[in-house]
Design an enzyme around this catalytic site. Structure first.
Site, PDB file in Angstrom:
ATOM      1  N   SER A 188      70.526  15.638  31.855  1.00 43.40           N
ATOM      2  CA  SER A 188      71.993  15.582  31.906  1.00 43.40           C
ATOM      3  C   SER A 188      72.571  14.669  30.828  1.00 43.40           C
ATOM      4  CB  SER A 188      72.450  15.103  33.285  1.00 43.40           C
ATOM      5  OG  SER A 188      72.037  16.040  34.253  1.00 43.40           O
ATOM      6  N   GLY A 238      58.816  14.587  31.796  1.00 45.92           N
ATOM      7  CA  GLY A 238      59.684  13.539  32.334  1.00 45.92           C
ATOM      8  C   GLY A 238      58.844  12.497  33.039  1.00 45.92           C
ATOM      9  N   GLU A 260      53.999  17.029  31.710  1.00 49.83           N
ATOM     10  CA  GLU A 260      53.863  16.018  30.648  1.00 49.83           C
ATOM     11  C   GLU A 260      54.619  14.799  31.151  1.00 49.83           C
ATOM     12  OE1 GLU A 260      52.270  18.722  27.551  1.00 49.83           O
ATOM     13  OE2 GLU A 260      52.323  16.551  27.766  1.00 49.83           O
ATOM     14  N   CYS A 294      57.219   8.923  25.017  1.00 49.10           N
ATOM     15  CA  CYS A 294      56.171   8.833  26.038  1.00 49.10           C
ATOM     16  C   CYS A 294      54.838   8.430  25.424  1.00 49.10           C
ATOM     17  CB  CYS A 294      56.053  10.149  26.780  1.00 49.10           C
ATOM     18  SG  CYS A 294      55.878  11.490  25.640  1.00 49.10           S
TER      19      CYS A 294
HETATM   20  P1  NAP Z   1      63.166  11.998  34.736  1.00 51.10           P
HETATM   21  O1  NAP Z   1      64.146  11.263  35.547  1.00 51.10           O
HETATM   22  O2  NAP Z   1      61.958  12.498  35.388  1.00 51.10           O
HETATM   23  O3  NAP Z   1      64.024  13.173  34.070  1.00 51.10           O
HETATM   24  C1  NAP Z   1      63.429  14.192  33.340  1.00 51.10           C
HETATM   25  C2  NAP Z   1      64.081  15.507  33.719  1.00 51.10           C
HETATM   26  O4  NAP Z   1      63.860  15.745  35.103  1.00 51.10           O
HETATM   27  C3  NAP Z   1      65.587  15.550  33.515  1.00 51.10           C
HETATM   28  O5  NAP Z   1      65.972  16.830  33.110  1.00 51.10           O
HETATM   29  C4  NAP Z   1      66.112  15.256  34.902  1.00 51.10           C
HETATM   30  O6  NAP Z   1      67.397  15.768  35.146  1.00 51.10           O
HETATM   31  C5  NAP Z   1      65.113  15.981  35.741  1.00 51.10           C
HETATM   32  N1  NAP Z   1      65.048  15.520  37.128  1.00 51.10           N
HETATM   33  C6  NAP Z   1      65.466  14.343  37.651  1.00 51.10           C
HETATM   34  N2  NAP Z   1      65.247  14.317  38.984  1.00 51.10           N
HETATM   35  C7  NAP Z   1      64.660  15.499  39.295  1.00 51.10           C
HETATM   36  C8  NAP Z   1      64.197  16.084  40.506  1.00 51.10           C
HETATM   37  N3  NAP Z   1      64.250  15.430  41.668  1.00 51.10           N
HETATM   38  N4  NAP Z   1      63.633  17.314  40.447  1.00 51.10           N
HETATM   39  C9  NAP Z   1      63.547  17.973  39.295  1.00 51.10           C
HETATM   40  N5  NAP Z   1      64.006  17.487  38.113  1.00 51.10           N
HETATM   41  C10 NAP Z   1      64.543  16.262  38.118  1.00 51.10           C
HETATM   42  O7  NAP Z   1      62.664  11.188  33.492  1.00 51.10           O
HETATM   43  P2  NAP Z   1      63.491  10.341  32.461  1.00 51.10           P
HETATM   44  O8  NAP Z   1      63.495   8.947  32.922  1.00 51.10           O
HETATM   45  O9  NAP Z   1      64.780  10.983  32.186  1.00 51.10           O
HETATM   46  O10 NAP Z   1      62.576  10.542  31.177  1.00 51.10           O
HETATM   47  C11 NAP Z   1      61.723   9.580  30.682  1.00 51.10           C
HETATM   48  C12 NAP Z   1      60.313   9.813  31.188  1.00 51.10           C
HETATM   49  O11 NAP Z   1      59.797  11.029  30.656  1.00 51.10           O
HETATM   50  C13 NAP Z   1      59.387   8.733  30.725  1.00 51.10           C
HETATM   51  O12 NAP Z   1      58.590   8.318  31.810  1.00 51.10           O
HETATM   52  C14 NAP Z   1      58.524   9.404  29.663  1.00 51.10           C
HETATM   53  O13 NAP Z   1      57.241   8.895  29.524  1.00 51.10           O
HETATM   54  C15 NAP Z   1      58.500  10.798  30.110  1.00 51.10           C
HETATM   55  N6  NAP Z   1      58.292  11.683  28.966  1.00 51.10           N
HETATM   56  C16 NAP Z   1      57.082  12.274  28.853  1.00 51.10           C
HETATM   57  C17 NAP Z   1      56.827  13.081  27.775  1.00 51.10           C
HETATM   58  C18 NAP Z   1      55.508  13.762  27.617  1.00 51.10           C
HETATM   59  O14 NAP Z   1      55.393  14.676  26.829  1.00 51.10           O
HETATM   60  N7  NAP Z   1      54.500  13.387  28.350  1.00 51.10           N
HETATM   61  C19 NAP Z   1      57.815  13.306  26.818  1.00 51.10           C
HETATM   62  C20 NAP Z   1      59.038  12.682  26.978  1.00 51.10           C
HETATM   63  C21 NAP Z   1      59.270  11.881  28.081  1.00 51.10           C
HETATM   64  P3  NAP Z   1      68.712  14.828  35.076  1.00 51.10           P
HETATM   65  O15 NAP Z   1      68.757  14.329  33.681  1.00 51.10           O
HETATM   66  O16 NAP Z   1      69.808  15.771  35.403  1.00 51.10           O
HETATM   67  O17 NAP Z   1      68.527  13.741  36.079  1.00 51.10           O
END
Ligand code: NAP
Length: 487
Positions: A188, A238, A260, A294
């Site tokens: 978002s 995420g 991921e 990440c």
């Molecule tokens: P996040 O809260 O898990 O958000 C990631 C995505 O999931 C967003 O589109 C978010 O939507 C959605 N989301 C949130 N709550 C959800 C739910 N209950 N069910 C389904 N989807 C949901 O993670 P973040 O804090 O934004 O992102 C950072 C994290 O991602 C870090 O831990 C990083 O290490 C990881 N990451 C990993 C990689 C990889 O390739 N391994 C790459 C990039 C990032 P909303 O934005 O609408 O809340």
């Protein structure tokens, strides 16, 4: 050009879309989400909170599109992807500006990400033709075993805000190359980069329903994805907590899933390393995207005899990183995504100081709560939060070690296993350490590991499944075995 003029120009671009894209149509909804610029706090636009009916329409149209797309030849699919790749190149500057506006990263990094994102589209445009099956010698005379690779069906993706374009193309290009359709839900905080890609999909003439972008309530969208009977595969990037929740939900329909998730990357500097090269690699691996990747280093482990030299080389390089608005080309560090992200970095610093670490902050102007100056922590121990959790910010936490076995044990002392890095000039050691570290990706004498030709992904709590490389398309293919009898 003033900041206001830049924003006005971006908003006027045909790629700046404030509607969702599904079934080949741009749609509004009753409710919207405001999206801000993390550098200034100003609202840059709004995107719809999609309704249940719109979600259902997205999956239905993805299903119809899949039924036709799967019968396109691989070469034709590659041509559609290639047309999209060329559009990404043509619109590189605008795509990058949209990204900096909503995500905050320096414009040069946004351009780098757009090129990285486009590289997956080109890679999978070519890889479409290489989804080979095989013929296996059969158990009985006269029989033939044929193994076919078939597209899995309708797929869905949920992506994060730190790489708003490349996390989408890395999934969608592989899915489309395999013959699947996709519904994407971007973060978002950064929906406009995703919607700009949808605009390019429309311009590239992709069939309606093949690629859909929906925005809104994450839980509602995730429920729809995991409950719709047409959806056969979910790809998520995420946080680990969200990935775990999604995995549980995907179990209801036994959907294939790839995750991921978070990392906690170690970066080991051995006493036989080139210290200047290690410090250069450390800057790339720690401070890209202001520490919000990440695969960012979270923990530096430095052999005692080179500790001071490495910390000094690191400090000298951080001094050369100005921080500020990503549209100012001088800035190498930018705001974090929001003030909670800054709070987490501060918490890690305070916790480490309380437990005996020393903090050295390279002070930079912090115009608002989303900015935090880079800091080096020394004297860090495993009990500190910074060693246990992903910091996701410009904090370099340094610990000492004495021998190779200790370094490997420290590197593996985490539930995560995404990326790891080490510097050594000793070939025998390089093989031993590469074998010993539990991670999906290891950078050896380099701080940059991501590229379209390599399989990206983690082990342990960092998830499973791979993106990019030949493995990337495998995630969207099913294996079907045919036994031809003698009749
Ligand atoms: P996040 O809260 O898990 O958000 C990631 C995505 O999931 C967003 O589109 C978010 O939507 C959605 N989301 C949130 N709550 C959800 C739910 N209950 N069910 C389904 N989807 C949901 O993670 P973040 O804090 O934004 O992102 C950072 C994290 O991602 C870090 O831990 C990083 O290490 C990881 N990451 C990993 C990689 C990889 O390739 N391994 C790459 C990039 C990032 P909303 O934005 O609408 O809340």
């Amino acid at each position: 050009m003033s900041h206001t003029d830049i924003v006005r120009r971006i908003r006027a671009s045909e790629l700046f879309c404030e509607q969702i894209y599904l079934a080949g149509q741009w749609q509004d909804s009753e409710q919207t989400i405001a999206v801000d610029n993390p550098a200034t706090g100003e609202i840059i636009g709004h995107v719809p909170v999609c309704s249940d009916a719109q979600l259902a329409q997205a999956f239905e149209s993805a299903e119809s599109a899949f039924k036709q797309w799967r019968d396109y030849t691989a070469e034709e699919r590659g041509r559609y992807l290639y047309a999209f790749f060329e559009l990404m190149q043509t619109h590189e500057q605008t795509l990058a500006e949209i990204m900096t506006l909503e995500q905050g990263k320096p414009l040069a990094e946004s351009i780098g990400e757009i090129r990285y994102a486009a590289s997956f589209v080109k890679w999978f445009a070519e890889e479409a033709r290489r989804a080979y099956g095989r013929v296996i010698p059969a158990a009985q005379p006269g029989e033939q075993i044929i193994v076919k690779r078939e597209p899995i069906g309708v797929t869905a993706a949920i992506t994060p805000w730190n790489f708003p374009s490349s996390m989408i193309t890395r999934k969608a290009a592989a899915a489309l190359a395999a013959g699947c359709s996709m519904v994407v839900k971007p973060a978002s905080a950064t929906p406009f980069s995703a919607l700009a890609l949808a605009k390019l999909a429309e311009k590239a003439g992709w069939p309606a329903g093949l690629f859909n972008v929906v925005t809104g309530n994450a839980r509602q969208i995730a429920s729809a994805m995991t409950q719709h009977p047409a959806v056969r595969k979910i790809s998520f990037t995420g946080s680990t907590a969200t990935g775990q929740a999604l995995m549980r939900q995907a179990a209801d329909q036994v959907q294939k899933i790839s995750l991921e998730l978070g990392g906690n990357a170690p970066f080991i500097v051995f006493d036989d390393a080139d210290i200047n090269a290690a410090a250069d690699g450390a800057i790339a691996a720690k401070f890209r995207n202001t520490g919000q990747t990440c695969v960012c280093v979270n923990r530096f482990y430095v052999q005692r005899s080179v500790h001071d030299a490495f910390v000094e080389a690191l400090r000298a390089r951080i001094e050369q990183l100005p921080m500020g608005d990503g549209f100012n080309p001088e800035n190498k560090l930018a705001p974090l995504i929001n003030s909670q992200a800054v709070e987490k970095v501060r918490e890690h610093i305070e916790d480490a100081k309380r437990k005996g670490a020393t903090a050295y902050t390279i002070n930079r102007p912090e115009p608002r709560a989303n900015f935090i100056s880079p800091t080096i922590l020394t004297g860090v121990t495993q009990s500190m939060l910074v060693c246990q959790e992903e910091t996701f910010g410009p904090l370099a936490a340094v610990s000492c070690f004495d021998d190779e076995a200790e370094a490997i044990a420290l590197a593996n002392d985490t539930p995560f296993g995404l990326a790891a890095y080490f510097y050594s000039e000793n070939t025998h050691r390089i093989w031993r350490v590469a074998d010993g570290i539990e991670a999906g990706m290891i950078g050896i004498n380099t701080g940059l590991i991501s590229n379209a030709a390599a399989p990206f992904g983690g082990v342990k709590a960092s998830g499973f499944g791979r993106e990019g490389a030949r493995e990337g398309i495998d995630e969207y293919l099913e294996t079907k075995y045919l036994l031809f009898g003698r009749g």
